[in-house]
Design an enzyme around this catalytic site. Structure first.
Site, PDB file in Angstrom:
ATOM      1  N   MET A  44       0.831  -1.195   0.000  1.00 50.79           N
ATOM      2  CA  MET A  44       0.000   0.000   0.000  1.00 50.79           C
ATOM      3  C   MET A  44       0.869   1.250   0.000  1.00 50.79           C
ATOM      4  SD  MET A  44      -3.212  -0.924  -0.077  1.00 50.79           S
ATOM      5  CE  MET A  44      -4.375   0.036   0.842  1.00 50.79           C
ATOM      6  N   CYS A  45       0.765   2.056   0.983  1.00 55.12           N
ATOM      7  CA  CYS A  45       1.360   3.383   1.100  1.00 55.12           C
ATOM      8  C   CYS A  45       0.489   4.395   0.365  1.00 55.12           C
ATOM      9  CB  CYS A  45       2.778   3.486   0.559  1.00 55.12           C
ATOM     10  SG  CYS A  45       3.957   2.489   1.457  1.00 55.12           S
ATOM     11  N   GLY A  46       0.508   5.593   0.888  1.00 59.82           N
ATOM     12  CA  GLY A  46      -0.230   6.678   0.244  1.00 59.82           C
ATOM     13  C   GLY A  46       0.711   7.821  -0.041  1.00 59.82           C
TER      14      GLY A  46
END
Lengths: 342, 264
Positions: A44-46
């Site tokens: 993920m990560c944003g």
């Protein structure tokens, strides 16, 4: 004036100035890779970025950006960080952002020692675990002196405008720690991390500095980072972590040191980095966005007369003023988008 | 939190990109078709979970045929798993998996859609007034998905019977592993269209960057023109069917080939 000058011929590039939107902004950029199969990753990560075209909004940069970063908490609850640009020092000065592990770190005494060693006055202020130092001393000398007097202190960023602030914990803890909501500036990029490749540490958090006033945030994961790190170490690039994104940052730093433009460095990244990524790169005058040719990591862009915003998901834009009338679109794979002030 | 407003006909709704849309004939038991309830749900106040529960409850007994959803603000899973012939209008941009697993409902997104819009749809229709992100209509078994803007990468990946009509362009790896259904693209398509294709009929009007493994151009016969004409009409897309080319499977990757036995 276009920022991007040369790229491999099969890479579409899109360069925009704030005054004149490029005519080719919806031009299709097809990937260079031919792939029989592709991997889908759940890493993920944003990532989020906001560039203000309207100077009147600059006092609200932090307030506008904080909800953007927090909206990406689900994508990255491990740690968060941001690189904010503003409060620029004159050409003969440098601004360093330092970070200690300990809130009670004695910055006054460190600054005292640095001033004596460097023979230059230092303007400075503390922000939670970080401190921002402004001085006329040369960067290399300042870095060497900091390493001598306080080896436990990290130099997060150096330049005339950039300040990188980051740490572990929920994004809300990080933004509160540094009172992001009250910060002013012209542009900012940020990251919320869900670690997949290396440990959850402050040093492993994003953004990573890649040179003077330059930084990188990354969503994705790189599969050849180990070998690449070894090669870059031989070329003199220093790494602090086992983090794959730090290798991407080190790669760009190396390319830029070789004298290449940011566009050339990112073009090289498309060829030399194996893995998948969406990168946002902060520069003194703006920011750039690029996705790998397979483009399985998400990215969305939005633009109004007041700002350009980028994020992993549209959710991050929902609180921006005038977003209902913004132009919203997804950046194409293997295509460089650059915004900068002229 | 939920407001129920009795109205005659469709009302213009406050919110993002409001567009008037015609009332479709309602299915199911309605005593007075000229007047019905329309429920407006504001997602800045209600949760997606509450919304979806309210929509799912309609499968037991229809109390509201028309639903208006405001302030979607890119939230995920809006109107996922609907199992009744509802009419759902979403005003604004939707996040991931909007109208996923849809059965029977007609959903219109008056904005852009995130990853996986109408994924695994079984029947009904989903119309995206803006553009859709990657994996639109992924693995869907039936129904109609119309994207009035562009579709991102992997449009119709592993589609199993859905019909997809994209008025703009579609990205790379579209129709990867497509098994059944029809995919119509009025603009250009990226690399590797129809890689490892089974039996989807693909129609493209614009440029195809490259075809994937086992996907070939095929002759456009009268029955295909007829099929495409009907599909464009159903999607409300005005295009000349004769301007399209047809692509399909060469059927060389279907079964294990004894010629490859030496590899084991």
């Amino acid at each position: 004036m276009p920022f991007v000058l040369s790229l491999s011929k099969d890479i579409t590039h899109i360069s925009k100035s704030f005054d004149k939107p490029g005519p080719n902004e919806f031009e299709r950029g097809f990937s260079r890779a031919s792939f029989a199969t592709e991997q889908e990753s759940y890493a993920m990560c944003g990532i989020v970025g906001l560039y203000l075209k309207n100077k009147a909004l600059e006092p609200q940069l932090g307030a506008l950006f904080e909800p953007m970063l927090l909206s990406m908490t689900e994508r990255g609850p491990d740690s968060a960080g941001f690189a904010i640009y503003g409060d620029e020092v004159p050409e003969d000065k440098i601004k360093l952002t330092l970070q200690a592990q300990d809130e009670s770190f004695d910055w006054a005494s460190l600054v005292d020692k640095l001033e004596k060693k460097l023979g230059q006055p230092i303007n400075w202020f503390r922000n939670a675990t970080a401190a921002v130092l402004k001085t006329k001393a040369p960067e290399a000398e300042a870095r060497a002196a900091i390493a001598e007097f306080a080896p436990e202190v990290h130099v997060m960023s150096a330049g005339r405008s950039i300040e990188i602030l980051k740490g572990i914990g929920l994004p809300t803890e990080v933004t509160e720690r540094f009172t992001l909501g009250k910060m002013k500036g012209s542009h900012i990029i940020g990251h919320t991390r869900m670690a997949t490749e290396s440990a959850v540490t402050m040093a492993g958090s994003h953004p990573f500095s890649t040179g003077a006033d330059l930084c990188l945030v990354h969503n994705g994961s790189l599969s050849n980072h180990f070998l690449l790190r070894q090669e870059l170490r031989r070329k003199g690039i220093v790494f602090e972590t086992d983090n794959d994104s730090e290798v991407a940052a080190g790669y760009l730093a190396w390319r830029l040191k070789q004298g290449g433009s940011l566009a050339e460095a990112l073009d090289g990244a498309l060829q030399d980095l194996d893995g998948f990524f969406t990168f946002a790169v902060g520069t003194r005058d703006g920011f750039a966005v690029i996705r790998d040719p397979i483009a399985c990591k998400p990215a969305v862009l939005a633009e109004t007369g007041d700002y350009v915003a980028m994020a992993s998901e549209y959710r991050a834009f929902a609180t921006l003023p005038g977003i209902e009338n913004a132009k919203v679109w997804e950046p194409e794979p293997a295509t460089l988008y650059v915004w900068e002030r002229h | 939190m939920f407001q129920s407003t009795p109205v005659t006909g469709r009302q213009d709704t406050e919110g993002l990109t409001p567009l008037p849309c015609p009332i479709l004939p309602l299915k199911g038991e309605v005593s007075n078709r000229s007047q019905f309830l329309m429920k407006t749900i504001d997602l800045s106040a209600a949760s997606v979970r509450d919304l979806n529960q309210a929509l799912h409850d309609q499968a037991k007994q229809i109390t509201e045929h028309a639903w208006t959803i405001t302030h979607p603000d890119g939230k995920h899973n809006i109107a996922a798993g609907v199992d009744e012939a509802l009419k759902i209008d979403i005003y604004g941009h939707a996040g991931y998996y909007c109208a996923g697993m849809n059965k029977k409902a007609d959903v219109i997104i008056h904005g852009n859609a995130g990853v996986g819009v109408a994924e695994n749809m079984m029947s009904g229709s989903v119309r995206v007034k803006g553009s859709a992100s990657q994996s639109a209509g992924a693995t869907a078994h039936g129904g109609l998905l119309v994207i009035e803007g562009d579709a991102g990468a992997r449009c119709g990946i592993s589609m199993k019977g859905i019909d997809i009509v994209v008025r703009g362009n579609a990205g790379h790896m579209s129709c990867f592993l497509g098994q059944a259904g029809r995919l119509v693209i009025c603009g250009d398509v990226g690399d590797n269209l129809g890689d490892s294709l089974y039996e989807v009929h693909i129609y493209v009007k614009g440029r195809v960057k490259s075809l994937g493994s086992d996907c070939i151009e095929k002759e456009m016969r009268p029955e295909h023109l007829l099929e495409l004409t009907e599909l464009l009409e159903r999607a409300g897309v005005k295009e000349n069917p004769e301007a399209f080319r047809r692509y399909g499977s060469a059927r060389q990757l279907y079964n294990f080939k004894v010629d490859n036995a030496h590899a084991y």
